[in-house]
Design a protein around this motif. Sequence first.
Motif, PDB file in Angstrom:
ATOM      1  N   SER A   1      -4.366  -0.524  -1.213  1.00  0.00           N
ATOM      2  CA  SER A   1      -3.724   0.307  -2.660  1.00  0.00           C
ATOM      3  C   SER A   1      -3.137  -0.868  -3.234  1.00  0.00           C
ATOM      4  N   ALA A   2      -2.337  -1.633  -2.484  1.00  0.00           N
ATOM      5  CA  ALA A   2      -1.424  -2.646  -3.559  1.00  0.00           C
ATOM      6  C   ALA A   2      -2.431  -3.633  -3.969  1.00  0.00           C
ATOM      7  N   TYR A   3      -3.306  -4.036  -3.315  1.00  0.00           N
ATOM      8  CA  TYR A   3      -4.337  -5.079  -3.872  1.00  0.00           C
ATOM      9  C   TYR A   3      -5.120  -4.687  -5.069  1.00  0.00           C
ATOM     10  N   TYR A   4      -5.900  -3.483  -4.820  1.00  0.00           N
ATOM     11  CA  TYR A   4      -6.926  -3.017  -5.529  1.00  0.00           C
ATOM     12  C   TYR A   4      -6.691  -1.770  -6.358  1.00  0.00           C
ATOM     13  N   GLY A   5      -5.291  -1.403  -6.455  1.00  0.00           N
ATOM     14  CA  GLY A   5      -4.767  -0.304  -7.132  1.00  0.00           C
ATOM     15  C   GLY A   5      -5.061   1.064  -6.597  1.00  0.00           C
ATOM     16  N   GLN A   6      -4.710   2.170  -7.349  1.00  0.00           N
ATOM     17  CA  GLN A   6      -5.021   3.441  -6.890  1.00  0.00           C
ATOM     18  C   GLN A   6      -5.968   4.045  -7.769  1.00  0.00           C
TER      19      GLN A   6
END
Length: 478
Positions: free
Chosen positions: A24-29
């Motif tokens: 989630s932190a790298y690819y977003g939500q």
Amino acid sequence: MTPLEIISLVCNMWYFTLLLFVVSAYYGQAYKAAVVHYYPAVGTTAEETILKNMNEYRKYANKAKSKGVDIIVFPEYGLVTTSALANPGEYSLEIQSPIIAQIGTIARDNGVYLVVNLFERIDDKYYNTNLVFDRNGTLILKYHKSHLYNEFGLTPGTPNQTITFSTDFGVTFGIFTCFDMLFANPSLRVLEGGNVTDVIFVLGWLPSYISLSIQHGYCVANGVNLLAANYGRHIDGRSGTGIYLSDGKVAKVVNDSVKSQLVVREVPPKSLETEKTCPRSVKEKTHTVVTTSKYYFHDVDLTKKFTSTQLCNGNFCCTFQVTLDMRQKNPTDIYKLMIFDDSVSYDKLEANFRICTLLACRNEFVDSCGAMANVTSTFKRISVQGNFTKDNSTFYRPITLHTSLSPLTPTAYCQANSSVHLGTKNQKGVIIFGIFERKDTVSERRDDIDGARNSKIFLVLTWGRPYYFAFFKSSVFD
């Protein structure tokens, strides 16, 4: 459960939770996006036209808010209309304009990120400008279109502009405008560094015939989510709006609407990338090798189940493998393979292109290939592979088209060194299926342009504007 099993379960759950956090932190939500396929209103003055369209934008933003949208994108020329191209100074606004402040309130009042396009005045120059507002109505990015097409009163943006912005839902976006798509800077520069997973494409693309295919090809080649908002003007063929996912799926598109339309879709985080291995073309006993010129067509024999052909111009080769479903073939269909390796001119520029593609044709004349044809044969498998140039100034993209004017899905696309491969299975109604290479160097247009460079099929595969009225209206819809 034994104590050891409980400990193991807890550890696995902790690891899974940590993995989800990292992804989630790298690819977003996941977020909800809206793109507007927009037919603008026209007033009696430039200011009245802008205000009318701004009020329409407010209505679409209100509607988007009711659907829980996080970001909404409006098209190129949407506020000013294409009429502004004749007199950009009359329609241009300074960044401190009260009208631009009002646009910010639309974002703030609806709690959305808002992307609009307008003409901006800076001193005595005018720019085709994208503005991005955050949920508070604050202007967070301004981008000047870098590559202008028939926008003679405008000034191009500088090559080192900021072209990315981050959001509160964890996604970093890149942004560019229309003709920029066909240049490595900004269409590839926006992806440098690996932070950008989603791209906003603001456009007034003409013709709609190939619009969705160009958008989808960019998404597939680069593995990004793409939000594309196109200007609607059916009378001259401007159309083609969509949301595309990083795995190549077409989430939702509009291509034949004669009125404005709000397209809303939840966009998942960019797909986790897995290493792709390009398949090797198998040279069967029936494999044919043809040494060609820069521009060459080769007939596909629809009486045969399998065709394996390699077309070469010097060191550049295209390898095609086509498997026909003999139970669902139409003997009246006409298909050809094409290789193109030459420079082409558009507007005032000349650039190098290479193309490997399968084409449907309306008749035996090659100028009919790639135009809308009533083909109904089913292919079990299509494979196109080319050994393209490998350097920092060159990029490749798939280009596919179905009789519905939508791109073909699903497809398998990969690049390995200089080899680029595109494949698909079980397809009916194929108009175009191929790969094009664009070398990102341009020169001034020369006068000695030969027939191949001005051919209808080349233009339909790459841009299309120069021949639109002669070809699009007469050939696609007659």
